[in-house]
Design a protein around this motif. Structure first.
Motif, short mmCIF file in Angstrom:
data_model
loop_
_atom_site.label_atom_id
_atom_site.label_comp_id
_atom_site.label_asym_id
_atom_site.label_seq_id
_atom_site.Cartn_x
_atom_site.Cartn_y
_atom_site.Cartn_z
N PHE A 47 -90.03 11.90 5.84
CA PHE A 47 -89.02 11.82 4.75
C PHE A 47 -88.08 10.90 5.17
CE2 PHE A 47 -90.56 15.95 2.82
CZ PHE A 47 -91.07 15.51 1.94
N VAL A 48 -87.65 9.94 4.39
CA VAL A 48 -86.58 8.89 4.57
C VAL A 48 -85.58 9.22 3.39
CG1 VAL A 48 -86.05 6.59 4.47
CG2 VAL A 48 -88.19 7.15 5.05
N SER A 49 -84.20 9.53 3.96
CA SER A 49 -83.18 9.86 3.10
C SER A 49 -82.89 8.46 2.57
CB SER A 49 -82.05 10.68 3.80
OG SER A 49 -81.71 9.60 4.92
N LYS A 50 -82.74 8.52 1.14
CA LYS A 50 -82.37 7.27 0.63
C LYS A 50 -80.81 7.05 0.38
CE LYS A 50 -85.41 4.98 -1.14
NZ LYS A 50 -86.13 4.99 -2.06
N TYR A 51 -80.24 8.22 0.36
CA TYR A 51 -78.75 8.22 0.22
C TYR A 51 -77.70 7.79 1.52
CZ TYR A 51 -79.30 12.86 2.18
OH TYR A 51 -79.88 13.87 2.85
N SER A 52 -78.61 8.01 2.55
CA SER A 52 -77.90 7.53 3.88
C SER A 52 -76.92 6.37 3.99
CB SER A 52 -78.96 7.59 5.12
OG SER A 52 -79.40 8.93 5.37
N GLN A 110 -85.72 10.87 8.73
CA GLN A 110 -85.00 12.03 9.08
C GLN A 110 -86.09 13.25 9.48
OE1 GLN A 110 -81.94 12.60 8.86
NE2 GLN A 110 -81.06 11.93 6.96
N ILE A 111 -86.89 13.47 8.95
CA ILE A 111 -87.79 14.79 9.42
C ILE A 111 -89.51 14.56 9.16
CG2 ILE A 111 -87.71 15.88 6.96
CD1 ILE A 111 -87.22 18.57 8.92
N LEU A 112 -90.17 14.89 10.05
CA LEU A 112 -91.50 14.94 9.98
C LEU A 112 -91.93 15.92 9.13
CD1 LEU A 112 -92.55 14.02 13.82
CD2 LEU A 112 -92.97 12.73 11.74
N PHE A 113 -92.72 15.71 7.98
CA PHE A 113 -93.38 16.93 7.33
C PHE A 113 -94.79 17.28 7.47
CE2 PHE A 113 -93.68 13.49 4.47
CZ PHE A 113 -95.03 13.56 3.74
N TYR A 114 -95.36 16.14 8.06
CA TYR A 114 -96.93 16.24 8.47
C TYR A 114 -97.36 15.47 9.55
CZ TYR A 114 -102.14 16.35 7.62
OH TYR A 114 -103.40 16.48 7.63
N SER A 115 -98.37 15.88 10.28
CA SER A 115 -98.70 14.89 11.13
C SER A 115 -100.42 15.05 11.70
CB SER A 115 -97.95 14.95 12.66
OG SER A 115 -98.39 14.04 13.52
N HIS A 116 -101.21 14.22 11.81
CA HIS A 116 -102.42 14.43 12.08
C HIS A 116 -102.92 13.29 13.09
CE1 HIS A 116 -104.64 11.23 10.01
NE2 HIS A 116 -103.63 11.09 9.11
N ASP A 117 -104.02 13.44 13.80
CA ASP A 117 -104.37 12.85 14.86
C ASP A 117 -105.54 12.00 14.64
OD1 ASP A 117 -106.73 14.51 15.04
OD2 ASP A 117 -106.17 15.46 16.89
N GLY A 118 -105.87 11.91 13.23
CA GLY A 118 -106.97 10.99 12.73
C GLY A 118 -108.39 11.34 13.08
N SER A 119 -108.63 12.52 13.67
CA SER A 119 -110.03 13.20 14.44
C SER A 119 -110.90 13.57 13.13
CB SER A 119 -109.85 13.97 15.27
OG SER A 119 -109.21 15.17 14.76
#
Length: 243
Positions: free
Chosen positions: A51-56, A211-220
């Protein structure tokens, strides 16, 4: 018949309201962004979603979908700090979004000498942490991992294949007013402000702070291989803050 029309009307109204809420959330608060390349390794990996905070940093025309609102500059502007990881529109092609780290502020002098970042004539401290390996289509590549300490005390990890690669020795750049100098943490595999295809980034082009990672996968797991999905998720990265 009247009830059916009312029911369809309510459904349409609900869709419009839900769309407006989603658009407002994405435009003013947080926008999702995925990592398509390895330019920010080891901080961010291919397959990370954040997520990218737009208000920063306040709002510009690029805060909104397709940059459709025709105004210049920024509203409610705040400035990035050195070391922030930022999503921005590429200055030479605003249809493309990049994610890099801010290393140079307006007025700074930035240079890379023998792979080491220099800011305003001073060498930025980096501490060797060890080696890592990455595999491409045809070979395995060795990288050295460092902790880099910026002048404001911000620490982060970078990796280098060598200190004599394409952009390991540059001219000295002076960062323009209302511009920022961006570099990837994967220093030998990053198209950033050291290159003419990106250059210094105008403040107007900033979209927001990662800001924060909400999901991640290794492409497998491919999209249709749903039985593999649970094993492709990098569970240890979920919820990580980005520094």
């Amino acid at each position: 018949m009247t009830k059916k029309k009312e029911s369809k009307g309510e459904l349409f109204k609900t869709i419009i309201i839900a769309g407006a809420i989603a658009l407002g959330f994405r435009s003013f608060l947080f926008e999702p962004f995925n990592i398509p390349s390895g330019s920010m390794v080891p901080t961010l990996l291919v397959g990370d979603y954040l997520f990218v905070s737009k208000y920063s940093y306040g709002y510009s025309r690029y805060s909104f979908p397709l940059g459709i609102l025709p105004f210049g500059g920024r509203i409610a502007e705040d400035v990035p700090e050195r070391g922030d990881v930022v999503v921005f529109r590429q200055p030479t092609d605003v249809s493309i979004s990049f994610i890099k780290r801010v290393v140079g502020l307006p007025g700074d002098r930035i240079q890379v000498k023998n792979g080491i970042l220099h800011i305003n004539g001073e060498q930025v401290k980096r501490t060797y942490l060890g080696n890592t390996k990455a595999r491409n289509a045809s070979s395995v590549i060795d990288f050295k991992v460092y902790e880099e300490l910026l002048p404001n005390g911000t620490k982060h990890y970078i990796q280098e294949r060598s200190d004599n690669d394409s952009f390991d020795n540059t001219v000295e750049f002076t960062v323009l007013e209302d511009h920022y100098f961006m570099m990837g943490d994967n220093r030998d595999n990053s198209r950033d402000s050291r290159t003419s295809s990106v250059g210094m980034v105008p403040a107007e082009n900033l979209i927001g702070k990662a800001q924060i990672l909400f999901y991640s996968h290794d492409g497998s797991a491919r999209i249709w291989e749903f039985w593999k999905w649970p094993f492709a998720i990098r569970y240890g990265r979920l919820g990580d803050t980005i520094i």
